[in-house]
Design a protein around this motif. Structure first.
Motif, mmCIF file in Angstrom:
data_model
loop_
_atom_site.group_PDB
_atom_site.id
_atom_site.type_symbol
_atom_site.label_atom_id
_atom_site.label_comp_id
_atom_site.label_asym_id
_atom_site.label_seq_id
_atom_site.Cartn_x
_atom_site.Cartn_y
_atom_site.Cartn_z
ATOM 1 N N TYR A 1 1.208 -0.921 -0.283
ATOM 2 C CA TYR A 1 -0.200 0.238 0.228
ATOM 3 C C TYR A 1 0.828 1.196 0.063
ATOM 4 C CZ TYR A 1 -3.472 3.657 1.391
ATOM 5 O OH TYR A 1 -4.379 4.631 1.559
ATOM 6 N N ASN A 2 1.782 0.999 0.746
ATOM 7 C CA ASN A 2 3.413 2.591 0.472
ATOM 8 C C ASN A 2 3.816 2.563 -0.518
ATOM 9 O OD1 ASN A 2 2.222 2.420 3.258
ATOM 10 N ND2 ASN A 2 4.121 1.006 3.687
ATOM 11 N N VAL A 3 4.043 1.979 -1.313
ATOM 12 C CA VAL A 3 4.030 1.873 -2.693
ATOM 13 C C VAL A 3 3.324 2.450 -3.406
ATOM 14 C CG1 VAL A 3 5.257 0.450 -4.598
ATOM 15 C CG2 VAL A 3 6.485 0.417 -2.271
ATOM 16 N N ALA A 4 1.995 2.158 -3.630
ATOM 17 C CA ALA A 4 1.153 2.188 -4.599
ATOM 18 C C ALA A 4 -0.009 3.815 -4.430
ATOM 19 C CB ALA A 4 -0.097 1.587 -4.529
ATOM 20 N N THR A 5 0.682 4.526 -3.040
ATOM 21 C CA THR A 5 -0.030 5.317 -2.293
ATOM 22 C C THR A 5 0.457 6.469 -2.625
ATOM 23 O OG1 THR A 5 0.274 5.000 -0.548
ATOM 24 C CG2 THR A 5 -1.878 4.536 -1.657
ATOM 25 N N THR A 6 2.462 5.936 -2.537
ATOM 26 C CA THR A 6 3.496 7.245 -2.321
ATOM 27 C C THR A 6 3.551 8.179 -3.646
ATOM 28 O OG1 THR A 6 5.228 6.019 -2.868
ATOM 29 C CG2 THR A 6 4.650 6.809 -0.740
#
Length: 169
Positions: free
Chosen positions: A15-20
């Motif tokens: 999720y962190n990679v997709a939303t940054t």
């Protein structure tokens, strides 16, 4: 949407990679740095030409268009004249329509003059018969002569490089 590898779908990113996402300024900066053209190689697709035979041919027309609109206006009278004059954009089509309408006018004047169905239609008014006959003949000549002039003028101008000719009819 995902390719199967060894019968198992790959795991989606965290999720962190997709939303940054980058900020607006960063996105604009990277877009300006990589200013590659969207379509490459378009200049080689179009060859510049010095003669405009194809474009002039579209505006002037050819003998086939002249004859087609001539016969359309001649056979279908004023309806054929309006259709062929309004539907064609070339000088050949419009002058063919004018010429055909002139000959159609001559045809109908002669039919009315010498027909047994219209007795007394021109009694005492032969000047009117001659007026319409001359008017039809002048329309026929105007269409034909102007088309021949434009064809000769276009041939003379086609030898000059980068010349466009506008015909007002």
């Amino acid at each position: 949407y995902f390719d199967k590898q060894d019968g198992v779908f790959p795991k989606p990113p965290s999720y962190n990679v997709a939303t940054t996402l980058p900020s607006y300024d960063e996105a604009e900066r990277t877009k300006a740095e990589t200013s590659a053209p969207l379509v490459t190689g378009r200049d080689e697709d179009f060859v510049t030409r010095d003669d405009f035979d194809d474009a002039d041919q579209l505006r002037i027309g050819n003998d086939g268009i002249f004859m087609l609109t001539f016969f359309m206006a001649f056979l279908f009278n004023w309806i054929g004249f309006f259709l062929s004059f309004c539907l064609t954009t070339s000088a050949a089509g419009r002058y063919g329509a004018i010429s055909g309408f002139g000959l159609s006018l001559i045809k109908w004047i002669l039919i009315v003059r010498f027909s047994t169905y219209f007795p007394g239609y021109f009694d005492g008014q032969y000047w009117l018969w001659w007026v319409f006959l001359v008017l039809g003949f002048l329309l026929f000549l105007r269409g034909f002569i102007n088309y021949v002039r434009i064809r000769k003028m276009a041939d003379a101008f086609s030898t000059l490089p980068r010349t466009r000719v506008l015909f007002i009819y």
